[in-house]
Structure formats: C-alpha cells, structure tokens
Design an enzyme around this catalytic site. Structure first.
Site, PDB file in Angstrom:
ATOM      1  N   GLU A 280      -4.057 -20.766  20.769  1.00  0.00           N
ATOM      2  CA  GLU A 280      -3.648 -20.338  19.432  1.00  0.00           C
ATOM      3  C   GLU A 280      -2.850 -19.056  19.548  1.00  0.00           C
ATOM      4  O   GLU A 280      -3.313 -18.059  20.117  1.00  0.00           O
ATOM      5  CB  GLU A 280      -4.885 -20.133  18.530  1.00  0.00           C
ATOM      6  CG  GLU A 280      -5.607 -21.445  18.220  1.00  0.00           C
ATOM      7  CD  GLU A 280      -6.608 -21.339  17.077  1.00  0.00           C
ATOM      8  OE1 GLU A 280      -7.109 -20.223  16.818  1.00  0.00           O
ATOM      9  OE2 GLU A 280      -6.883 -22.379  16.439  1.00  0.00           O
TER      10      GLU A 280
ATOM     11  N   GLN B 280     -14.784 -28.208  18.837  1.00  0.00           N
ATOM     12  CA  GLN B 280     -14.634 -27.614  17.497  1.00  0.00           C
ATOM     13  C   GLN B 280     -14.890 -28.645  16.397  1.00  0.00           C
ATOM     14  O   GLN B 280     -15.592 -28.378  15.423  1.00  0.00           O
ATOM     15  CB  GLN B 280     -13.225 -27.024  17.360  1.00  0.00           C
ATOM     16  CG  GLN B 280     -12.974 -26.271  16.060  1.00  0.00           C
ATOM     17  CD  GLN B 280     -11.560 -25.699  15.999  1.00  0.00           C
ATOM     18  OE1 GLN B 280     -10.791 -25.804  16.952  1.00  0.00           O
ATOM     19  NE2 GLN B 280     -11.209 -25.090  14.879  1.00  0.00           N
TER      20      GLN B 280
ATOM     21  N   THR C 119     -10.838 -15.335  25.266  1.00  0.00           N
ATOM     22  CA  THR C 119      -9.725 -14.907  24.416  1.00  0.00           C
ATOM     23  C   THR C 119      -8.856 -13.999  25.281  1.00  0.00           C
ATOM     24  O   THR C 119      -9.377 -13.090  25.932  1.00  0.00           O
ATOM     25  CB  THR C 119     -10.237 -14.121  23.192  1.00  0.00           C
ATOM     26  OG1 THR C 119     -11.160 -14.939  22.469  1.00  0.00           O
ATOM     27  CG2 THR C 119      -9.093 -13.727  22.259  1.00  0.00           C
TER      28      THR C 119
ATOM     29  N   HIS D 118      -0.585 -22.946   9.499  1.00  0.00           N
ATOM     30  CA  HIS D 118      -1.587 -23.417  10.463  1.00  0.00           C
ATOM     31  C   HIS D 118      -2.822 -23.925   9.721  1.00  0.00           C
ATOM     32  O   HIS D 118      -3.351 -24.999  10.040  1.00  0.00           O
ATOM     33  CB  HIS D 118      -1.982 -22.290  11.418  1.00  0.00           C
ATOM     34  CG  HIS D 118      -3.163 -22.603  12.281  1.00  0.00           C
ATOM     35  ND1 HIS D 118      -3.075 -23.430  13.388  1.00  0.00           N
ATOM     36  CD2 HIS D 118      -4.474 -22.239  12.198  1.00  0.00           C
ATOM     37  CE1 HIS D 118      -4.275 -23.535  13.947  1.00  0.00           C
ATOM     38  NE2 HIS D 118      -5.139 -22.823  13.243  1.00  0.00           N
TER      39      HIS D 118
HETATM   40 MN    MN Z   1      -8.004 -18.410  16.008  1.00  0.00          MN
END
Ligand code: MN
Length: 447
Positions: free
Chosen positions: A219, A260, A277, A154
């Site tokens: 993610e 980001q 999250t 990643h």
């Molecule tokens: Mn992450």
C-alpha cells in the site's frame, strides 16, 4: 530575507526563507540537481557506519552531515546547537520533542554551512559521511503507529472488491477512519518482506486453513511523524495540528489480502497488516515542504461539511501537497536479466479526502495522548483512473487482470523475489524539486 515564489506566498502562511531559495546551491558534489536531496530539502534521519553508534544526520546529495559531530564542532550556535546536540543519540526523539523552532534554526544554519562559498566548507567537509558507507535506521523510536484510510479512491475501490453493494460506508465522509497498528514491525527501507503465514478461507472453501499468504500486496502511503505530543485528556486543535508534525516519509503498509478478507470484520485489520511496515528513512520536514503546500481540493458538491473540530479555513487553503508518487516493481528474473523496474502506477497525492491536520486533530480529539515519535499512516493513496492506484489489488482488479511484466511473467499479487519500490517527488513552479529517497523491500519466502 523574503522570497516570493510565484503565487505561493500569497496563499500560504507556511514560512518561506532563504533555505528555499531556488538559486541557492551547495558545494557538496552531486547535491545540485539531486533528485531527492538538494540543499533545499535537508531531511533528518538516523544512521551508523559499521561498528559505531547510530546518530542523527542530515541528507545532502549522496552524503550525510553527521549531527553528533556537528554539535561538537563549534560551527553552530543557539537553538540550532541545541537541536544538533539533541540529535546526537540513537534516535531523533529528543530533537523532535524540541519542536519547530530549534528544528528550523538548525535547518537555516546547516543550509548556510552547506551553501556554495561557505567559508566553513573545509571544516564541514570533514563531517560528511558517504551514504554508501552508512546504514540507515528508523529516524525515531516509535511509541505508537496508527494507519488511516484517507485515500477516497482506494477506499471506494477496495470497498467495492470486499463489499460490492456497499463500497463506501456511511461514516467515511464524516470521520477520518483509522486503526491502531503495530510499532514493533516498522522497518526502514531495505528490510526483507518475509511472506507472512496466516489463516485464510476461500469463498468456496468449507473451512479455513493456515499457510503462507497467497495474496501479498503493498500500500502506497505517506507517513506522518509527530514532533510533539499532547497530554492524556487534552486535545490538539486543528489550527495547531501541524505544529505537532515534524515531517513526512513514504510508508508501505504491506498487506496480506487473503488474510485480511477473512479476519477484518468486525474489528478491522490485524495480522494481515502487522507483519511489516516499511518507511523511507529520511523525514522530510514540514519546513522543507513549505513551497509545496496547496489548497485542499474542494469537497464534491453534496458532501457533508466536517464538524467544527475538523474544519479550519487556513488548513483548507494549504493543507494539501504538490507531490507526485510512483511505484515500481522488478521480479527476480527481471533483475537477473538487467531489465529496468516496471512502473506499476503514478499519480498525485491530492486524492486524500482528509488533510494531515485533520488526521492529527481527529486522533487527539477524544483525549488520546499523542507522543513524540508517533507515526501516522495516511492510508493508501490512489487516483481515480487506471494506472494511478496505490495497491496491486486495485491495479490487477482483485486478481482478475494480472499485470504483465517485461519478462512475460504476470502478477496478480506479489511473488517471492519481487522488489517493490515507492518514490515521491515534490514539484512546484519556482521551487527546486525534492524527494524522500528510497522505500523498497524484496519479498522473501515464508519461514
Ligand atoms: Mn494501509
């Protein structure tokens, strides 16, 4: 009782006992052969039924064993009773703070009570709550959340999208990279994923603008839950690091890639990450993971040997996990038409360049105080080949190769109404497979 599960015992100091016996079955209907929660798992969580107080529980099949009720039942004794009593409150923190001994004692006594032919069956049956009647909460009150970056494929993939000439920065193979995240926006599976607004600037735009993020992504990560912490100024030696870990969940670090890209230099991720999250609500304990410990894959030839504080031979022998991960997507149109979710990716969790013990030891290596209930994300876990990546940005090549859904819709990033679901399954020869349960979220329009 000692159980030899093929070659596992020879390589591992992780304790195997009768709770891992693949022959052990439960009297709870649906538990035997359950994809996630057979009697060999017994993960810990916090639940409530409408109107009552959240309290600790243990998952068994499609049921929850109420730990508050169990603590008052006179069915437990010793350290197991102490652990169940500490789990009677609205979070597991007090119980986790007791450490591995009481947690293991509780696991052994609960396993015996739930095992086929247990004479206490009738009394335990009265303490079970159907999962469909329960709401799950965060398992622990989280003091601090830190996200790491240990998925080397990643890191390489994302690095080459953000910095084509310089994908893997020179520190990567020396230091476990991480950043401090936000604890206030961590939610259990099922919470709505409200599309964040943010400041973005397209490469060809003259000036930034503010609005709903267009490049919403997920993610695929593991969440590491700390049972016991450390004093300010003290460190956690790597050989003791796993003693501080209660267990693991799945973790989805939802990410706004357009935000980001514009904000992340020079201080790292911020608003692109901290809007939500999601974690799976059941902590799969380190005890349950004992049969699934594996040697850490050797570092490629030429890679630097980590500094001594990050190196432990025993950790290298059993610091990885035999875990298969999957990601599924269903659009609103797919669910309307009754079309099954599309599997976006699948692969092993063995692509972590740093182990859990290395992550924990590194975090405390400067004297940072670690606390019960702290949550550490591993970072996105991607495999090297197409179909094994842990984010849509990687799968769809930064928007250049959108994924086609069974409806004919395409996805370069997540659309409103999309449901994204992570799953994981621990598999080892001679062991009963166990899983995490669900970790999902549906994208809601920006507010
Ligand atoms: Mn992450």
């Amino acid at each position: 009782m000692t159980i030899t599960i093929n070659s596992i015992t020879a390589a591992s100091t992780a304790t195997l006992d009768e709770t891992h016996d693949p022959a052990r079955e439960s009297w709870v209907p649906g538990a035997n052969g359950h994809a996630d929660f057979p009697i060999q798992n017994l993960p810990l969580g916090t639940f409530s039924r409408s109107g009552d107080m959240p309290r600790g529980g243990v998952a068994i099949g499609g049921m929850i064993l109420d730990l508050a009720a169990l603590a008052e039942s006179s069915l437990l004794d010793g350290e197991a009773l102490e652990a169940a009593g500490a789990a009677a409150g609205p979070s597991l923190n007090s119980m986790l703070a007791l450490g591995a001994g009481p947690r293991r004692a509780l696991r052994r006594q609960v396993s015996a009570l739930l095992a086929k032919d247990a004479p206490e069956r009738a009394r335990v049956e009265a303490l079970l709550v159907p999962m469909v009647e329960a709401a799950m909460h965060l398992p622990a009150q989280i003091g601090d959340y830190t996200d790491f970056y240990v998925g080397i494929h990643h890191a390489t993939n994302i690095g080459s999208l953000f910095r084509p000439d310089n994908p893997l920065l020179p520190n990567y193979k020396h230091v476990p990279i991480g950043y401090h995240g936000r604890a206030s926006t961590i939610r259990p599976s099922g919470a709505a994923v409200i599309r964040p607004r943010g400041q973005t600037k397209a490469a060809d735009a003259d000036a930034p603008s503010f609005g709903p993020a267009a490049r919403l992504d997920y993610e695929l990560e593991l969440g590491i839950w700390l049972a016991t912490g450390s004093e300010l100024g003290a460190t956690i030696p790597i050989a003791e690091a796993l003693d501080h870990v209660a267990g693991l969940t799945l973790l989805n670090d939802w990410s706004a890639r357009d935000v980001q890209a514009w904000e992340y230099q020079p201080l790292g991720p911020f608003l692109a990450k901290n809007f939500l999250t999601t974690v799976s609500p059941w902590i799969v304990t380190m005890e349950a993971l004992a049969p699934f410990r594996r040697p850490q894959p050797p570092r490629p030839a030429g890679d630097p040997r980590p500094l001594p504080y990050l190196w432990d031979e025993a950790d290298q022998r059993e610091g990885a996990l035999s875990l298969e991960l999957e990601v599924h997507l269903s659009s609103a149109a797919m669910r309307e038409k009754g079309i099954a979710p599309l599997r976006l990716s699948h692969g092993p969790a063995s692509n972590m360049y740093w182990t859990i013990a290395q992550i924990v030891a590194h975090h405390a290596s400067n004297g940072c105080q670690m606390q019960t209930g702290d949550l550490l994300g591993t970072g996105t876990i991607s495999g090297p080949e197409q179909g094994s990546q842990g984010s849509l940005m990687e799968i769809a090549g930064n928007g250049k190769q959108p994924v086609e859904l069974p409806t004919g819709e395409t996805r370069a990033f997540l659309a409103d109404g999309d449901e994204l679901s992570l799953s994981g399954r621990f598999v080892a020869q001679g062991a009963v497979p166990i899983g995490f349960g669900e970790c999902r979220g549906i994208v809601a329009p920006a507010r």
